[in-house]
Design an enzyme around this catalytic site. Structure first.
Site, mmCIF file in Angstrom:
data_model
loop_
_atom_site.group_PDB
_atom_site.id
_atom_site.type_symbol
_atom_site.label_atom_id
_atom_site.label_comp_id
_atom_site.label_asym_id
_atom_site.label_seq_id
_atom_site.Cartn_x
_atom_site.Cartn_y
_atom_site.Cartn_z
ATOM 1 C CG PHE A 188 -1.398 -1.391 1.844
ATOM 2 C CD1 PHE A 188 -1.723 -2.159 0.897
ATOM 3 C CD2 PHE A 188 -1.510 -1.401 3.054
ATOM 4 C CE1 PHE A 188 -2.117 -3.411 1.358
ATOM 5 C CE2 PHE A 188 -1.964 -2.752 3.553
ATOM 6 C CZ PHE A 188 -2.284 -3.680 2.686
ATOM 7 C CB CYS A 189 2.276 3.780 -1.355
ATOM 8 S SG CYS A 189 2.052 3.390 -3.074
#
Ligand SMILES: Cc1ncc(COP(=O)(O)O)c(C=O)c1O
Length: 500
Positions: free
Chosen positions: A411-412
């Site tokens: 998710f970054c």
């Protein structure tokens, strides 16, 4: 609202051995949910496309969803008016300028910020807002950039600008299984610099990995220690109010589509005017200059927001931000937040109790296990009957087949992921060496990690928002139980992972 079919067995039979409906259990546990029924009414009309097309949408931290009335407002504005490039003073240009300026005022009103104190700079997204700060911040030899480890990559990227300015970069780690940052660690980081000066603290008001809400009181404490603060509010504002007359960070970054789904391609840097004056833009562009000469090789930037908005702003979409803010205000952000908090707490409780037939847990949760000081973002992995993590790519495939939209990977947010998976610095250094080995360039990131002998993989993220209902939560729990209880997943045909 049309009712989605449930799994073969009610989740509650597995959860607590009792027959009976999960809905009844939920309503008994959260009687306050009834007071949020307005959101069910809105879902039946404004978010009707979800049930019409059989979607179980659980990726609100990825993107919020638009109400149909927001889309109608956009279409009707474009049908009624003629809007030209705002960089002129002709009638169509002035019409665009008027709407953009009205939207700036609406943003300030929504966040209770005074126009004397704050400027609203439209950017393509939250990332664009962070970049504006990073590229212009006066990092210097002895100044510091302090980051929490659970920042989004778009904030971690600031460290490259800091390094260029020869500033020191300090990370504050997230701890334990709930992935919080202790007050002590944060205060330590902003308090001690051994020969360095304060600079910029950047942290997320809410983590997009774990849902942890970090204290807004850090803003004032960091300012008292001489720091400027960049508050990444992208994951926070979709379910929580932010009052900029109380908490007054120098910079706030956000993306509007996360808050109300539409428009995409528009974000915001809300910045204190005194802090803007200290920024030094690395270039100029169309729209940002008072004057420029080619022969004379000089330019003068416009003051305030105009000097930071490169080129032509998204003048056909920016007015939709005001529409979205009106929409949220009319519903009430607190109502949205209350419903999401109840659903999240229930989801956590139920996931924590899901078991295989042997009694072994079906789910590993990352981040806070209860609803305290957190938002509606839940990170997890499913476990097979032997306790091994089920590859998140299999979960993505299985969820998609069931019409469920969720997020998988890191998710970054590599810092929270590394903490969740217990990856230590020396392991990651080994991975980096493997990554740099000749001949390895271009291979997928998980191959590098396994070359370094490290566990690979990512998590599953489920996030709730404005149109979420107990039925969505129930569908997800049903899916989990039906698909993974006492089963081993099929791993054939999974494609390679990509980096964050
Ligand atoms: C906390 C947080 N910050 C920043 C971003 C970057 O947002 P965008 O991709 O819209 O620029 C995201 C996106 O997920 C986020 O969740």
């Amino acid at each position: 609202m049309p009712h989605r079919p449930r799994g073969p067995h009610g989740v509650s039979t597995v959860l607590d051995g009792k027959q009976g409906s999960i809905m009844g259990d939920f309503h008994a546990a959260y009687p306050g949910y009834a007071a949020t029924a307005r959101l069910d009414e809105l879902r039946a009309v404004e978010y009707r496309y979800l049930d019409r097309d059989g979607h179980v949408y659980l990726d609100y931290t990825g993107a919020g969803l638009p109400a149909r009335s927001q889309l109608r407002a956009h279409a009707s504005r474009l049908h009624r008016g003629v809007y030209g490039n705002p960089h002129s003073e002709n009638p169509t240009s002035s019409a665009s300028t008027a709407l953009v300026e009205q939207t700036r005022a609406a943003v300030l009103r929504y966040f209770n910020a005074s126009a004397d104190e704050y400027a609203v700079i439209f950017t393509p997204n939250a990332t664009g807002a962070c970049r504006l700060v990073g590229e212009s911040y006066p990092f210097g030899r002895r100044s510091r950039l302090v980051l929490t480890a659970d920042n989004h990559n778009s904030v971690h990227g600031l460290r490259e600008y800091a390094a260029k300015g020869r500033a020191r970069v300090a990370y504050v780690e997230v701890n334990g299984s709930d992935l919080r940052v202790s007050d002590g660690a944060l205060l330590d980081a902003i308090g001690h610099g051994r020969g360095s000066r304060p600079g910029l603290l950047a942290y997320p008001a809410q983590s997009n990995f774990s849902g942890v809400r970090h204290p807004l009181s850090w803003v004032g404490r960091a300012q008292a220690a001489g720091y400027d603060v960049l508050l990444d509010a992208a994951a926070f504002v979709p379910t929580s109010g932010l009052d900029l007359s109380v908490v007054r960070p120098e910079f706030v970054a956000l993306s509007w589509y996360k808050m109300f789904g539409f428009p995409t391609g528009v974000g915001c840097l809300i910045a204190r005017r005194d802090a803007l004056e200290r920024l030094r833009r690395p270039w100029f562009s169309g729209g940002t200059i008072r004057g420029v000469s080619v022969a004379g090789r000089w330019h003068q930037l416009l003051g305030d927001e105009a000097g930071f908005e490169d080129g032509t702003v998204n003048f056909l979409s920016i007015p939709d931000v005001a529409v979205g803010l009106d929409w949220i205000s009319e519903i009430g952000i607190d109502l949205i937040g209350q419903r999401v908090a109840m659903l999240t707490a229930w989801l956590l409780e139920c996931l924590g109790r899901l078991r295989h037939g042997s009694g072994a847990p079906l789910v590993r949760l990352y981040g806070p296990r209860n609803g305290v000081s957190r938002g509606g973002t839940v990170a997890l992995n499913f476990l097979d009957p032997d306790g091994a993590i089920i590859d998140e790519r299999a979960v993505s495939r299985d969820a998609s087949a069931a019409g469920i939209s969720l997020r998988t990977g890191c998710f970054c947010n590599p810092g929270a992921g590394e903490a969740a998976f217990g990856l230590r610095r020396r392991d990651l250094t080994r991975a980096r060496r493997a990554l740099l080995r000749p001949g390895q360039e271009g291979a997928p990131i998980d191959e590098y990690l396994s070359l370094a002998g490290m566990a690979t993989g990512g998590a599953v993220r489920v996030s709730l928002g404005i149109a979420s209902s107990i039925e969505d939560v129930e569908s997800f729990l049903d899916f989990a139980e039906r698909t993974y209880r006492d089963r081993y997943p099929c791993l054939a045909g999974l494609t390679a992972r990509h980096g964050c």
